[in-house]
Design a protein around this motif. Sequence first.
Motif, mmCIF file in Angstrom:
data_model
loop_
_atom_site.group_PDB
_atom_site.id
_atom_site.type_symbol
_atom_site.label_atom_id
_atom_site.label_comp_id
_atom_site.label_asym_id
_atom_site.label_seq_id
_atom_site.Cartn_x
_atom_site.Cartn_y
_atom_site.Cartn_z
ATOM 1 N N ILE A 1 31.239 38.780 42.008
ATOM 2 C CA ILE A 1 31.533 38.411 40.621
ATOM 3 C C ILE A 1 30.358 38.862 39.766
ATOM 4 C CG2 ILE A 1 31.945 36.522 39.005
ATOM 5 C CD1 ILE A 1 33.174 34.951 41.329
ATOM 6 N N GLY A 2 30.626 39.702 38.782
ATOM 7 C CA GLY A 2 29.573 40.284 37.963
ATOM 8 C C GLY A 2 29.010 39.325 36.934
ATOM 9 N N GLU A 3 27.989 39.769 36.229
ATOM 10 C CA GLU A 3 27.364 38.938 35.201
ATOM 11 C C GLU A 3 28.304 38.660 34.036
ATOM 12 O OE1 GLU A 3 23.646 40.644 34.067
ATOM 13 O OE2 GLU A 3 22.748 40.398 36.051
ATOM 14 N N ASP A 4 29.321 39.511 33.876
ATOM 15 C CA ASP A 4 30.335 39.275 32.851
ATOM 16 C C ASP A 4 31.538 38.529 33.425
ATOM 17 O OD1 ASP A 4 31.295 41.261 34.497
ATOM 18 O OD2 ASP A 4 31.915 42.605 32.863
ATOM 19 N N PHE A 5 31.401 38.035 34.665
ATOM 20 C CA PHE A 5 32.438 37.304 35.396
ATOM 21 C C PHE A 5 33.637 38.181 35.782
ATOM 22 C CE2 PHE A 5 30.151 33.840 33.278
ATOM 23 C CZ PHE A 5 29.903 33.017 34.359
ATOM 24 N N SER A 6 33.445 39.485 35.788
ATOM 25 C CA SER A 6 34.484 40.352 36.325
ATOM 26 C C SER A 6 34.517 40.186 37.840
ATOM 27 C CB SER A 6 34.213 41.816 35.965
ATOM 28 O OG SER A 6 32.948 42.216 36.461
ATOM 29 N N VAL A 7 35.736 40.183 38.388
ATOM 30 C CA VAL A 7 35.929 40.035 39.827
ATOM 31 C C VAL A 7 36.104 41.421 40.433
ATOM 32 C CG1 VAL A 7 37.403 39.063 41.645
ATOM 33 C CG2 VAL A 7 36.983 37.771 39.533
ATOM 34 N N THR A 8 35.345 41.724 41.475
ATOM 35 C CA THR A 8 35.419 43.034 42.104
ATOM 36 C C THR A 8 35.637 42.894 43.611
ATOM 37 O OG1 THR A 8 32.992 43.094 42.233
ATOM 38 C CG2 THR A 8 34.024 44.221 40.365
ATOM 39 N N ALA A 9 36.108 43.980 44.223
ATOM 40 C CA ALA A 9 36.419 43.990 45.661
ATOM 41 C C ALA A 9 35.752 45.184 46.321
ATOM 42 C CB ALA A 9 37.934 44.052 45.872
ATOM 43 N N PHE A 10 35.426 45.049 47.599
ATOM 44 C CA PHE A 10 34.841 46.153 48.337
ATOM 45 C C PHE A 10 35.898 47.165 48.772
ATOM 46 C CE2 PHE A 10 31.544 42.874 49.348
ATOM 47 C CZ PHE A 10 30.486 43.520 48.734
ATOM 48 N N LYS A 11 37.125 46.694 49.005
ATOM 49 C CA LYS A 11 38.171 47.554 49.552
ATOM 50 C C LYS A 11 39.321 47.712 48.562
ATOM 51 C CE LYS A 11 37.077 46.141 54.285
ATOM 52 N NZ LYS A 11 37.564 45.486 55.522
ATOM 53 N N GLU A 12 39.853 48.925 48.507
ATOM 54 C CA GLU A 12 40.959 49.204 47.599
ATOM 55 C C GLU A 12 42.157 48.314 47.899
ATOM 56 O OE1 GLU A 12 43.777 52.980 46.209
ATOM 57 O OE2 GLU A 12 42.357 53.197 47.868
ATOM 58 N N GLU A 13 42.442 48.085 49.167
ATOM 59 C CA GLU A 13 43.605 47.273 49.541
ATOM 60 C C GLU A 13 43.464 45.838 49.046
ATOM 61 O OE1 GLU A 13 42.954 48.256 53.543
ATOM 62 O OE2 GLU A 13 44.790 49.442 53.728
ATOM 63 N N ASP A 14 42.253 45.299 49.115
ATOM 64 C CA ASP A 14 42.023 43.947 48.602
ATOM 65 C C ASP A 14 42.216 43.905 47.098
ATOM 66 O OD1 ASP A 14 41.408 43.059 51.154
ATOM 67 O OD2 ASP A 14 39.247 43.311 50.893
ATOM 68 N N MET A 15 41.729 44.925 46.409
ATOM 69 C CA MET A 15 41.882 44.997 44.957
ATOM 70 C C MET A 15 43.360 45.011 44.565
ATOM 71 S SD MET A 15 42.710 47.648 42.573
ATOM 72 C CE MET A 15 42.028 49.182 43.176
ATOM 73 N N LEU A 16 44.157 45.825 45.235
ATOM 74 C CA LEU A 16 45.576 45.932 44.906
ATOM 75 C C LEU A 16 46.313 44.624 45.173
ATOM 76 C CD1 LEU A 16 46.287 49.505 46.318
ATOM 77 C CD2 LEU A 16 46.107 48.834 43.908
ATOM 78 N N PHE A 17 45.995 43.983 46.288
ATOM 79 C CA PHE A 17 46.642 42.705 46.601
ATOM 80 C C PHE A 17 46.273 41.645 45.567
ATOM 81 C CE2 PHE A 17 47.009 38.526 48.413
ATOM 82 C CZ PHE A 17 48.219 38.567 49.090
ATOM 83 N N GLN A 18 44.994 41.555 45.243
ATOM 84 C CA GLN A 18 44.554 40.524 44.315
ATOM 85 C C GLN A 18 45.134 40.738 42.921
ATOM 86 O OE1 GLN A 18 40.270 40.671 44.740
ATOM 87 N NE2 GLN A 18 40.281 39.345 46.525
ATOM 88 N N ARG A 19 45.181 41.976 42.470
ATOM 89 C CA ARG A 19 45.782 42.255 41.159
ATOM 90 C C ARG A 19 47.233 41.796 41.116
ATOM 91 N NH1 ARG A 19 43.983 48.376 39.266
ATOM 92 N NH2 ARG A 19 41.808 47.908 38.742
ATOM 93 N N LYS A 20 47.980 42.096 42.187
ATOM 94 C CA LYS A 20 49.395 41.720 42.186
ATOM 95 C C LYS A 20 49.556 40.210 42.311
ATOM 96 C CE LYS A 20 52.194 44.162 41.775
ATOM 97 N NZ LYS A 20 53.216 44.956 42.385
#
Length: 255
Positions: free
Chosen positions: A178-197
């Motif tokens: 979680i960034g200083e602007d509270f953006s949520v990020t992922a290490f893996k593309e698959e995790d990012m796609l799942f979380q977005r959906k």
Amino acid sequence: MEARQEKILNILSNQGITSVLTLSQTLGVTRETIRKDLRSLENGGKVKRIHGAATLRDGAANMPFSLRETLAEDEKRQVAHIASAYIQKEDTIIIEGSTTTYFLCEDLMAEKTLAESLTVITNSIRVAQLFQMGEKCRALYLLGGYVDREEGCTRGKFGVDMLDSFKAGKAFISAAAIGEDFSVTAFKEEDMLFQRKAILCAEKTFVLANKSKLFHSALFNVCNLNDIYAFVSNAVLAPSLMEILRAKQVEFIQA
């Protein structure tokens, strides 16, 4: 892996960059012993050595579930326990496969009547097994895709597309960073796609993160504050950061 090396990984998970001296004093061994351990862990792709110190390589991204499960376990269980209190009878919930959300489901299983009233949508085979393949909840939907045996979950486009068929009350996802602007990020593309959906398919999204995940960034951007209902963390935030969350009407739930 030696028990001492597991302790080193646990310390790095909690504290981020840690000096050889601190590791030596904490574990009661010589600095040379720590250096040997760090060389071994670096060769295994687990840590990155920095001048007189070390940090996890890519956070915990390259560690198997069985090892991550023991890293900062008490903190993760604390976060999971607080998050479980926000699940009510007859809720429909999306549960992402992760160590913290698994601990959340263990908490739910301790509340038999609550668990049996829930509709659970998950990509986690471990969570499905915890609910005894649907016997211990009202309904269980295990999303498809290829099986990641090490993680005990399904991955890929099929499972993400299946989420489009559901409308859940709440989603519980675990942040890699979680960034200083509270953006949520992922290490893996698959995790990012799942979380977005999952965020799109739920009325409220709870982001779970122990304090070591805060104020770091991973490669893939998942979402920003506009997409989140609440953060659940054992971190202590400065008043200025709390004000940012209040301005965006995002709840910060202290574990």
